[in-house]
Design a protein around this motif. Structure first.
Motif, short mmCIF file in Angstrom:
data_model
loop_
_atom_site.label_atom_id
_atom_site.label_comp_id
_atom_site.label_asym_id
_atom_site.label_seq_id
_atom_site.Cartn_x
_atom_site.Cartn_y
_atom_site.Cartn_z
N LYS A 110 0.85 -1.19 0.00
CA LYS A 110 0.00 0.00 0.00
C LYS A 110 0.89 1.24 0.00
CE LYS A 110 -4.36 -1.72 1.68
NZ LYS A 110 -5.48 -1.54 2.64
N THR A 111 0.32 2.33 -0.47
CA THR A 111 1.11 3.54 -0.69
C THR A 111 0.76 4.65 0.30
OG1 THR A 111 -0.53 4.19 -2.35
CG2 THR A 111 1.46 3.12 -3.16
N PHE A 153 5.16 -0.42 3.56
CA PHE A 153 4.46 0.49 2.65
C PHE A 153 5.40 1.04 1.59
CE2 PHE A 153 2.31 0.80 6.77
CZ PHE A 153 0.99 0.57 6.42
N GLU A 154 4.82 1.45 0.46
CA GLU A 154 5.56 2.21 -0.54
C GLU A 154 5.41 3.69 -0.19
OE1 GLU A 154 7.27 0.72 -2.92
OE2 GLU A 154 7.85 2.45 -4.14
N ILE A 155 6.54 4.31 0.10
CA ILE A 155 6.53 5.68 0.61
C ILE A 155 6.74 6.68 -0.54
CG2 ILE A 155 7.71 7.33 2.14
CD1 ILE A 155 6.53 5.13 3.77
N THR A 179 -2.97 8.00 -3.33
CA THR A 179 -2.30 6.93 -2.57
C THR A 179 -3.31 6.35 -1.59
OG1 THR A 179 -1.46 8.67 -1.11
CG2 THR A 179 0.08 7.81 -2.77
N ASP A 180 -2.93 5.30 -0.90
CA ASP A 180 -3.84 4.71 0.08
C ASP A 180 -3.94 5.55 1.35
OD1 ASP A 180 -4.52 2.25 -1.37
OD2 ASP A 180 -2.38 1.80 -1.16
N TYR A 181 -2.82 6.17 1.72
CA TYR A 181 -2.79 6.99 2.93
C TYR A 181 -2.12 8.33 2.63
CZ TYR A 181 -3.35 2.38 5.09
OH TYR A 181 -3.80 1.14 5.43
N MET A 182 -2.49 9.34 3.41
CA MET A 182 -1.78 10.61 3.34
C MET A 182 -1.48 11.08 4.76
SD MET A 182 -2.95 14.33 1.74
CE MET A 182 -2.34 14.06 0.08
N LYS A 201 -8.85 11.18 -1.00
CA LYS A 201 -9.84 10.10 -1.04
C LYS A 201 -9.49 8.91 -0.15
CE LYS A 201 -11.12 11.32 -5.77
NZ LYS A 201 -9.98 12.21 -6.04
N GLY A 202 -8.22 8.74 0.20
CA GLY A 202 -7.81 7.61 1.02
C GLY A 202 -7.88 7.94 2.50
#
Lengths: 181, 181
Positions: free
Chosen positions: A8-9, A87-89, A132-135, A147-148
């Motif tokens: 996840k990013t 995670f992918e950072i 991305t999945d997270y911010m 949106k994540g």
């Protein structure tokens, strides 16, 4: 690597998150005005009104050397190392408003986070097209349109807002993300 | 503006799309080697093998002044003006591999596209986290991972690929997008 294994990013902000801009502002203010203020004194203020001299924060941001000499946020290096395992950072900085900051920010990242590839660095204006999945960010303008899942990194200008998950420091970020899959 | 009225977004590449890098390469090659090659002679080649002297394209890309003096792609300014009426335009350039190009690219955009706000400019490494409705790009590595609709802008290195909608020039891009709502 199959799709199922794909990490996840996370989009991670620089100023106020990886880099401790508040400390830099306070240090420069003390240097120029001889007045030692604390982070607690900034709480609840805006960048415009933080110091008695209006617009001083913005003046500092526009000064060559401001971004290249920013102190690291406490715990940031260890946290990025830990998070990178799962995670992918991506480092996403709204740098385009201050064009002179671009090389300074890149230099700073290469110095303090040499393991982060140029492929994973984004300098933008607004962050509305970042997916991305997270911010992890301190600014509502970036988090509100995302949106994540959001993590709001504590900063003097966001103390009154609680519609995003708050993290007060990098240890709390790592703890929050430890349960995510 | 209600959500219903919100403009759809387009991520537009710089090199090979807004800026005519092929012409710049050919001009510099002629200047240095006295040999006038044409775009047709580059077709089907890669950046590595385009000139008899291997790696010459990359050498030019790394030379100061390459990006700030790029010629405009024919029809780009008129097309961006037209498209801006209906779409929100973001300029997305994979500039991070060549850090010295960052200020040159920004200067170039401000010179040739002064109406594009700094808020709508993104310099990144890979484009995998860019989320817009459309992407106009010449590189498969960017188009293949994109989730929205793609338009592949014609370039010497993509002539053998046809799994994206091809546009041979800016007039064709405008025509393709004229029907989109």
């Amino acid at each position: 690597m199959s799709i199922a294994d794909k990490k996840k990013t996370i989009a991670i902000d620089m100023d106020g998150v990886l880099a401790d801009v508040e400390t830099q502002w306070l240090n420069w203010y003390e240097r120029d005005f001889g007045i030692k203020m604390t982070k607690d004194q900034l709480a609840g203020k805006t960048e415009e009104t933080a110091f008695p001299e209006k617009g001083m924060m913005r003046k500092y941001v526009l000064t060559p050397g401001f971004f290249s000499t920013l102190p690291l946020m406490e715990g940031a290096q260890e946290a990025i190392k830990t998070l990178s395992e799962k995670f992918e950072i991506y480092i996403v900085s709204a740098a385009m408003e201050f064009p002179l900051s671009l090389p300074e920010k890149l230099e700073w990242l290469n110095t303090h986070f040499p393991a982060i590839s140029w492929k994973n660095i984004i300098f933008c204006g607004d962050k509305s097209i970042i997916n991305t999945d997270y911010m992890i960010d301190d600014h509502l303008k970036n988090l509100d349109n995302f949106k994540g899942k959001t993590i709001m990194f504590h900063a003097f200008h966001n103390v009154s807002y609680n519609h995003h998950q708050r993290a007060n420091n990098w240890q709390e970020v790592v703890a929050l993300l430890a349960e995510e899959r």
